[in-house]
Design a protein around this motif. Structure first.
Motif, PDB file in Angstrom:
ATOM      1  N   HIS A  16       0.870  -1.182   0.000  1.00  0.00           N
ATOM      2  CA  HIS A  16       0.000   0.000   0.000  1.00  0.00           C
ATOM      3  C   HIS A  16       0.906   1.230   0.000  1.00  0.00           C
ATOM      4  O   HIS A  16       2.047   1.163   0.451  1.00  0.00           O
ATOM      5  CB  HIS A  16      -0.906  -0.008   1.228  1.00  0.00           C
ATOM      6  N   ASP A  17       0.406   2.352  -0.483  1.00  0.00           N
ATOM      7  CA  ASP A  17       1.239   3.539  -0.622  1.00  0.00           C
ATOM      8  C   ASP A  17       1.319   4.334   0.679  1.00  0.00           C
ATOM      9  O   ASP A  17       0.850   5.466   0.791  1.00  0.00           O
ATOM     10  CB  ASP A  17       0.745   4.413  -1.783  1.00  0.00           C
ATOM     11  N   ALA A  18       1.949   3.722   1.670  1.00  0.00           N
ATOM     12  CA  ALA A  18       2.173   4.334   2.971  1.00  0.00           C
ATOM     13  C   ALA A  18       3.585   3.966   3.429  1.00  0.00           C
ATOM     14  O   ALA A  18       4.272   3.180   2.779  1.00  0.00           O
ATOM     15  CB  ALA A  18       1.118   3.863   3.971  1.00  0.00           C
ATOM     16  N   ARG A  19       4.022   4.537   4.574  1.00  0.00           N
ATOM     17  CA  ARG A  19       5.420   4.402   4.979  1.00  0.00           C
ATOM     18  C   ARG A  19       5.792   2.968   5.389  1.00  0.00           C
ATOM     19  O   ARG A  19       6.833   2.460   5.000  1.00  0.00           O
ATOM     20  CB  ARG A  19       5.704   5.361   6.147  1.00  0.00           C
ATOM     21  N   GLU A  20       4.987   2.346   6.222  1.00  0.00           N
ATOM     22  CA  GLU A  20       5.216   0.949   6.635  1.00  0.00           C
ATOM     23  C   GLU A  20       3.872   0.331   7.011  1.00  0.00           C
ATOM     24  O   GLU A  20       3.596   0.048   8.169  1.00  0.00           O
ATOM     25  CB  GLU A  20       6.200   0.868   7.804  1.00  0.00           C
ATOM     26  N   SER A  32     -10.154  -9.272  -4.348  1.00  0.00           N
ATOM     27  CA  SER A  32     -10.602  -9.807  -3.060  1.00  0.00           C
ATOM     28  C   SER A  32     -11.124 -11.228  -3.215  1.00  0.00           C
ATOM     29  O   SER A  32     -10.863 -12.095  -2.376  1.00  0.00           O
ATOM     30  CB  SER A  32     -11.683  -8.907  -2.467  1.00  0.00           C
ATOM     31  N   ALA A  33     -11.861 -11.482  -4.294  1.00  0.00           N
ATOM     32  CA  ALA A  33     -12.334 -12.838  -4.565  1.00  0.00           C
ATOM     33  C   ALA A  33     -11.160 -13.781  -4.804  1.00  0.00           C
ATOM     34  O   ALA A  33     -11.180 -14.943  -4.365  1.00  0.00           O
ATOM     35  CB  ALA A  33     -13.269 -12.827  -5.770  1.00  0.00           C
ATOM     36  N   GLU A  34     -10.128 -13.286  -5.478  1.00  0.00           N
ATOM     37  CA  GLU A  34      -8.926 -14.090  -5.708  1.00  0.00           C
ATOM     38  C   GLU A  34      -8.260 -14.466  -4.381  1.00  0.00           C
ATOM     39  O   GLU A  34      -7.821 -15.609  -4.189  1.00  0.00           O
ATOM     40  CB  GLU A  34      -7.949 -13.295  -6.575  1.00  0.00           C
ATOM     41  N   ILE A  35      -8.188 -13.514  -3.458  1.00  0.00           N
ATOM     42  CA  ILE A  35      -7.607 -13.800  -2.144  1.00  0.00           C
ATOM     43  C   ILE A  35      -8.458 -14.811  -1.391  1.00  0.00           C
ATOM     44  O   ILE A  35      -7.940 -15.770  -0.805  1.00  0.00           O
ATOM     45  CB  ILE A  35      -7.467 -12.494  -1.346  1.00  0.00           C
ATOM     46  N   ASP A  59      -6.916  -1.876   2.565  1.00  0.00           N
ATOM     47  CA  ASP A  59      -5.839  -0.997   2.112  1.00  0.00           C
ATOM     48  C   ASP A  59      -4.614  -1.776   1.655  1.00  0.00           C
ATOM     49  O   ASP A  59      -3.518  -1.659   2.200  1.00  0.00           O
ATOM     50  CB  ASP A  59      -5.467  -0.006   3.216  1.00  0.00           C
ATOM     51  N   ALA A  60      -4.831  -2.575   0.639  1.00  0.00           N
ATOM     52  CA  ALA A  60      -3.748  -3.300  -0.027  1.00  0.00           C
ATOM     53  C   ALA A  60      -4.014  -3.251  -1.524  1.00  0.00           C
ATOM     54  O   ALA A  60      -5.160  -3.296  -1.960  1.00  0.00           O
ATOM     55  CB  ALA A  60      -3.678  -4.745   0.459  1.00  0.00           C
ATOM     56  N   GLY A  61      -2.949  -3.180  -2.304  1.00  0.00           N
ATOM     57  CA  GLY A  61      -3.130  -3.020  -3.732  1.00  0.00           C
ATOM     58  C   GLY A  61      -3.262  -4.308  -4.509  1.00  0.00           C
ATOM     59  O   GLY A  61      -3.830  -4.322  -5.600  1.00  0.00           O
ATOM     60  N   GLY A 107      -3.852   0.527  -8.802  1.00  0.00           N
ATOM     61  CA  GLY A 107      -2.479   0.068  -8.954  1.00  0.00           C
ATOM     62  C   GLY A 107      -2.050  -0.921  -7.888  1.00  0.00           C
ATOM     63  O   GLY A 107      -2.800  -1.229  -6.958  1.00  0.00           O
ATOM     64  N   PRO A 108      -0.822  -1.408  -7.981  1.00  0.00           N
ATOM     65  CA  PRO A 108      -0.343  -2.455  -7.073  1.00  0.00           C
ATOM     66  C   PRO A 108      -0.145  -2.003  -5.634  1.00  0.00           C
ATOM     67  O   PRO A 108       0.035  -2.837  -4.743  1.00  0.00           O
ATOM     68  CB  PRO A 108       0.984  -2.880  -7.704  1.00  0.00           C
ATOM     69  N   PHE A 109      -0.178  -0.673  -5.380  1.00  0.00           N
ATOM     70  CA  PHE A 109      -0.063  -0.165  -4.018  1.00  0.00           C
ATOM     71  C   PHE A 109      -1.286   0.672  -3.643  1.00  0.00           C
ATOM     72  O   PHE A 109      -1.208   1.554  -2.788  1.00  0.00           O
ATOM     73  CB  PHE A 109       1.224   0.658  -3.866  1.00  0.00           C
ATOM     74  N   GLY A 110      -2.402   0.367  -4.288  1.00  0.00           N
ATOM     75  CA  GLY A 110      -3.630   1.107  -4.034  1.00  0.00           C
ATOM     76  C   GLY A 110      -4.603   0.326  -3.179  1.00  0.00           C
ATOM     77  O   GLY A 110      -4.336   0.045  -2.012  1.00  0.00           O
ATOM     78  N   HIS A 111      -5.739  -0.053  -3.784  1.00  0.00           N
ATOM     79  CA  HIS A 111      -6.805  -0.732  -3.052  1.00  0.00           C
ATOM     80  C   HIS A 111      -7.273  -1.969  -3.816  1.00  0.00           C
ATOM     81  O   HIS A 111      -7.171  -2.036  -5.041  1.00  0.00           O
ATOM     82  CB  HIS A 111      -7.984   0.217  -2.831  1.00  0.00           C
TER      83      HIS A 111
END
Length: 259
Positions: A122-126, A198-201, A144-146, A188-192
């Motif tokens: 995700h587009d955050a520090r850690e 989600s279905a894939e997960i 909050d995961a891309g 994107g890969p660091f978005g949502h």
């Protein structure tokens, strides 16, 4: 062990996780994106007061997750757990608050709950998300995961309950009025996570113990509860898993994993 949401979406997020043991109860708040009075009002709706909260655990520094954390913690003298990267992003807000550091895959305890943070893209520090356990049951949380990663899929395996981001429908996002840069960021890969991701997960994790999934963090502009629900229900092998959807205004009421 039970969990409830005070609200879930881009206007503010907060999840409650509670466990009872030996005549005592531990309740933690995961994120707080609401102002103090609004948080107190929403706590009252689920039968709690600020004095019932034993700790606040933070996923990342975006305002809809951390905006109310430190004011609420300072007023009610509640300790806060967060990663080093998140601390660097919010350090100016932490005065007068007891802060503890956590890191990927290292579990820590708050009363009768064990919390395990795990890293997400995700587009955050850690940024991290959490798995909570009372020793008998496990609740996985992923918002909050891309994109899916092997690490998050492993961490969410063998949970009894799951709160899973279903932020957007890909077609609705592509056709939205958002500017192209924002559409690229969200998708994107660091978005949502999209409904499809989600279905894939959900399809990939170990569901041997899973009994309930709550779709969360839905975009009010680029998704609908019906689309999110349909995507999760379409995953093969989830016929016996209860699937629900959280909302921004009400979140959802207590769900007991012991029942």
């Amino acid at each position: 062990m039970k969990f409830a949401s005070l609200g879930s979406g881009s206007e503010g997020n907060s999840l409650l996780i509670s466990a009872a043991a030996d005549q005592s109860r531990t309740t933690v708040m995961l994120d707080c994106g609401f102002a103090i009075r609004e948080t107190e009002r929403r706590l009252q709706r689920v039968g709690l007061t600020p004095g019932d909260i034993d700790g606040i655990i933070v996923t990342h520094e975006h305002t809809d997750h951390v905006g109310g954390v430190f004011r609420f913690a300072r007023r009610h003298r509640i300790p806060v757990w967060l990663t080093w990267g998140t601390l660097q992003a919010v350090r100016g807000d932490c005065d007068g608050v007891e802060v503890m550091l956590c890191r990927d895959s290292e579990s820590f305890s708050i009363g009768g709950l064990e919390l395990t943070p795990y890293t997400v893209p995700h587009d955050a520090r850690e940024p991290v998300q959490y798995v909570a356990s009372d020793g008998a049951r496990r609740l996985g949380v992923l918002t909050d995961a891309g994109q899916p990663t092997p690490h998050l899929i492993e961490m969410l395996g063998a949970c009894d309950g799951l709160v899973l981001e279903c932020n957007h429908d890909r077609e609705m996002l592509a056709n939205s009025t958002y500017p192209p840069s924002l559409r690229r960021r969200i998708g994107g890969p660091f978005g949502h996570l999209s409904n499809a991701s989600s279905a894939e997960i959900l399809a990939a994790i170990d569901r041997s113990r899973l009994r309930i999934v709550v779709g969360a963090h839905l975009s009010q502009q680029n998704n609908t509860p019906e689309l999110a629900l349909a995507a999760l229900q379409a995953v093969p092998g989830v016929d016996e898993v209860e699937i629900a959807i959280a909302c921004q205004q009400q979140g959802f009421d207590w769900i007991d994993l012991a029942i």
